[in-house]
Design an enzyme around this catalytic site. Structure first.
Site, mmCIF file in Angstrom:
data_model
loop_
_atom_site.group_PDB
_atom_site.id
_atom_site.type_symbol
_atom_site.label_atom_id
_atom_site.label_comp_id
_atom_site.label_asym_id
_atom_site.label_seq_id
_atom_site.Cartn_x
_atom_site.Cartn_y
_atom_site.Cartn_z
ATOM 1 N N ARG A 60 -13.187 -11.590 -6.677
ATOM 2 C CA ARG A 60 -12.502 -11.906 -5.425
ATOM 3 C C ARG A 60 -11.221 -12.690 -5.673
ATOM 4 O O ARG A 60 -10.281 -12.626 -4.895
ATOM 5 C CB ARG A 60 -13.430 -12.700 -4.499
ATOM 6 C CG ARG A 60 -12.921 -12.759 -3.056
ATOM 7 C CD ARG A 60 -13.888 -13.484 -2.130
ATOM 8 N NE ARG A 60 -14.065 -14.863 -2.487
ATOM 9 C CZ ARG A 60 -15.242 -15.456 -2.665
ATOM 10 N NH1 ARG A 60 -16.363 -14.791 -2.504
ATOM 11 N NH2 ARG A 60 -15.314 -16.721 -2.991
ATOM 12 N N TYR A 113 5.499 -9.456 15.792
ATOM 13 C CA TYR A 113 4.507 -8.364 15.783
ATOM 14 C C TYR A 113 3.376 -8.716 16.754
ATOM 15 O O TYR A 113 2.814 -9.807 16.666
ATOM 16 C CB TYR A 113 4.018 -8.253 14.343
ATOM 17 C CG TYR A 113 2.992 -7.204 14.026
ATOM 18 C CD1 TYR A 113 3.251 -5.859 14.220
ATOM 19 C CD2 TYR A 113 1.763 -7.571 13.475
ATOM 20 C CE1 TYR A 113 2.307 -4.906 13.899
ATOM 21 C CE2 TYR A 113 0.815 -6.623 13.133
ATOM 22 C CZ TYR A 113 1.093 -5.285 13.349
ATOM 23 O OH TYR A 113 0.152 -4.351 13.013
ATOM 24 N N ASP A 185 7.980 -13.283 8.492
ATOM 25 C CA ASP A 185 7.470 -11.936 8.263
ATOM 26 C C ASP A 185 8.667 -11.089 7.822
ATOM 27 O O ASP A 185 9.560 -10.802 8.611
ATOM 28 C CB ASP A 185 6.837 -11.405 9.560
ATOM 29 C CG ASP A 185 6.159 -10.047 9.377
ATOM 30 O OD1 ASP A 185 6.614 -9.271 8.518
ATOM 31 O OD2 ASP A 185 5.196 -9.758 10.109
ATOM 32 N N LYS A 210 3.526 -1.012 4.603
ATOM 33 C CA LYS A 210 4.696 -0.284 5.082
ATOM 34 C C LYS A 210 5.489 0.263 3.879
ATOM 35 O O LYS A 210 5.103 1.245 3.301
ATOM 36 C CB LYS A 210 5.538 -1.200 5.974
ATOM 37 C CG LYS A 210 4.722 -1.889 7.081
ATOM 38 C CD LYS A 210 4.260 -0.925 8.165
ATOM 39 C CE LYS A 210 3.170 -1.480 9.065
ATOM 40 N NZ LYS A 210 3.488 -2.692 9.796
HETATM 41 C C1 PLP Z 1 2.487 -3.572 10.370
HETATM 42 C C2 PLP Z 1 2.988 -4.942 10.418
HETATM 43 C C3 PLP Z 1 2.168 -6.018 10.083
HETATM 44 C C4 PLP Z 1 0.718 -5.836 9.757
HETATM 45 O O1 PLP Z 1 0.492 -5.060 8.633
HETATM 46 P P1 PLP Z 1 -0.867 -4.231 8.440
HETATM 47 O O2 PLP Z 1 -0.885 -3.949 7.003
HETATM 48 O O3 PLP Z 1 -0.754 -3.043 9.330
HETATM 49 O O4 PLP Z 1 -1.995 -5.140 8.855
HETATM 50 C C5 PLP Z 1 2.715 -7.275 10.107
HETATM 51 N N1 PLP Z 1 4.000 -7.471 10.441
HETATM 52 C C6 PLP Z 1 4.819 -6.463 10.768
HETATM 53 C C7 PLP Z 1 6.226 -6.750 11.109
HETATM 54 C C8 PLP Z 1 4.332 -5.166 10.777
HETATM 55 O O5 PLP Z 1 5.145 -4.169 11.144
#
Ligand code: PLP
Length: 394
Positions: A60, A113, A185, A210
């Site tokens: 982990r 988000y 973010d 992404k």
């Molecule tokens: C998609 C996204 C997230 C979350 O990511 P996941 O891997 O889908 O949980 C966080 N911040 C932004 C800006 C996103 O577009």
């Protein structure tokens, strides 16, 4: 230092993504690290078991596969430490929780988000933490919102549905003066196009799902911290038990190798299509920070090295049936959430439904486009045929 690590000591991002986090000498010459699947790690002696003085102690915590990707992302972000978690959302929640206690107040951009907001409004509220949303374009005026119990400022630039560019250096100045943690973010730009830590941010969050994974085939998140912030994030990881899957981590490493070429292509195609859409009669507004018409363009040009493939448009008012005719028969644009993969996507978004510090109420529908790696002429033809369907009476 190994030979591969010497090669890694370079400044060029395209070279870095090809070489970081690899050590072929340690794996019989094979180019990529293997996928370590594992829970138990054996200790050779009682003494080692007691002291825990070995590189790996439990699945982990870390494996050589997770370390490889963590090291690579850490160098790209210019951080002190990176930890991988199971999703981008988990990266957001783990990073925020790391710094808070009951009674704290936090400032979160109104463009965040939507699930990030849900975490604040539900889980943090339950734990006695108060969230206040602010106008993403607030800049240094954020100082006026800081209270005695404010602990943290959360930023996301640009917002992933509305694309406001935040003045991160101005906000960082306030955070430093008031001794607040500053989180960002950084999913839209990735560390190749924006490096938050160099501009005064303490923690950079990446939904690797992404662009880094890049093929819509895995969920993965990363949190990169400065030295000052790392111990808080480490403690949160340990105590919350966040851990990424082995295969997903490998897919992250695999995606990383082509990140620069993919992003450059996403950028060029998205800008091309954004400019084309600006000239279309059906479109009221194109919301792309790389366009001169974008209100945050000057800050974007000052702080970012590029723009990824995600942007928004506002259509002139159309009824729901016409919008459905446009969307339903697109050939290459898929309709679905997430982004950053190889294919183009389009979704209607409703930012007006969740924003509280600012309003979002254009006359026509807002759509979010992700421009994939297809040929741009095919994509334009697809959209053009959609506009033609939209104009026909059904
Ligand atoms: C998609 C996204 C997230 C979350 O990511 P996941 O891997 O889908 O949980 C966080 N911040 C932004 C800006 C996103 O577009």
């Amino acid at each position: 230092m190994t030979k591969s690590k010497d090669k890694n000591a370079c400044d060029n991002p395209a070279t870095k993504v090809a070489h970081l986090g690899r050590d072929p000498g340690a794996q019989h010459g094979f180019v990529n690290p293997p996928v370590y699947r594992g829970s138990t790690v054996l200790f050779p002696t009682f003494d080692k078991l007691r002291s825990r003085e070995q590189d790996y102690t439990y699945g982990r915590r870390a494996t050589p596969t997770t370390r490889a990707l963590e090291e690579a992302i850490c160098q790209l972000e210019g951080g002190a430490e990176t930890i991988l978690v199971g999703s981008g959302y988990q990266a957001v929640t783990t990073a925020i929780l790391a710094f808070l206690k009951s009674g704290d107040h936090i400032l979160v951009t109104d463009s965040a988000y939507d699930p990030t907001r849900k975490f604040c409004d539900y889980m943090l509220a339950k734990l006695g933490v108060e969230t206040e949303y602010y106008d993403p374009t607030i800049g240094s005026e954020i100082a006026t919102l800081v209270r005695d119990n404010t602990r943290l400022i959360f930023t996301e630039s640009p917002g992933s549905q509305t694309f406001e560019i935040q003045d991160i250096p101005a906000i960082a100045k306030v955070a430093q003066a008031k001794d607040l943690w500053l989180l960002m973010d950084n999913t839209w730009a990735t560390p190749l196009y924006f490096q938050p830590l160099g501009l005064g941010v303490d923690v950079s969050i990446q939904a690797c799902t992404k662009y880094l994974v890049g093929h819509a085939d895995a969920m993965l998140g990363a949190i990169t911290s400065t030295t000052r912030a790392a111990k808080y994030v480490d403690n949160a990881k340990e105590t919350l038990g966040t851990t990424p899957g082995s295969e997903e981590t490998y897919l992250g490493l695999r995606g990383l190798r082509t990140l620069q070429v993919r992003l450059d292509r996403h950028q060029a195609s998205a800008l091309h299509i954004a400019r084309w859409l600006e000239a279309r009669d059906e479109v009221a507004q194109v919301i792309h920070p790389g366009l001169k018409s974008h209100p945050g363009h000057a800050i974007w040009a000052r702080d970012f090295k590029g723009a990824s493939g995600l942007f928004g448009i506002v259509l002139k008012p159309v009824d729901t049936d016409a919008l459905a005719r446009f969307l339903d028969d697109l050939k290459f644009f898929g309709m679905g959430y997430s982004w950053g993969g190889f294919e183009s996507l389009i979704v209607p978004v409703l930012p007006g439904n969740y924003r509280t510090a600012t309003t979002w109420a254009p006359d026509g529908p807002t759509l979010r486009l992700h421009i994939g790696l297809e040929d741009v002429e095919d994509l334009k033809a697809d959209l053009e045929a959609g506009f033609a369907r939209m104009a026909t009476r059904s």
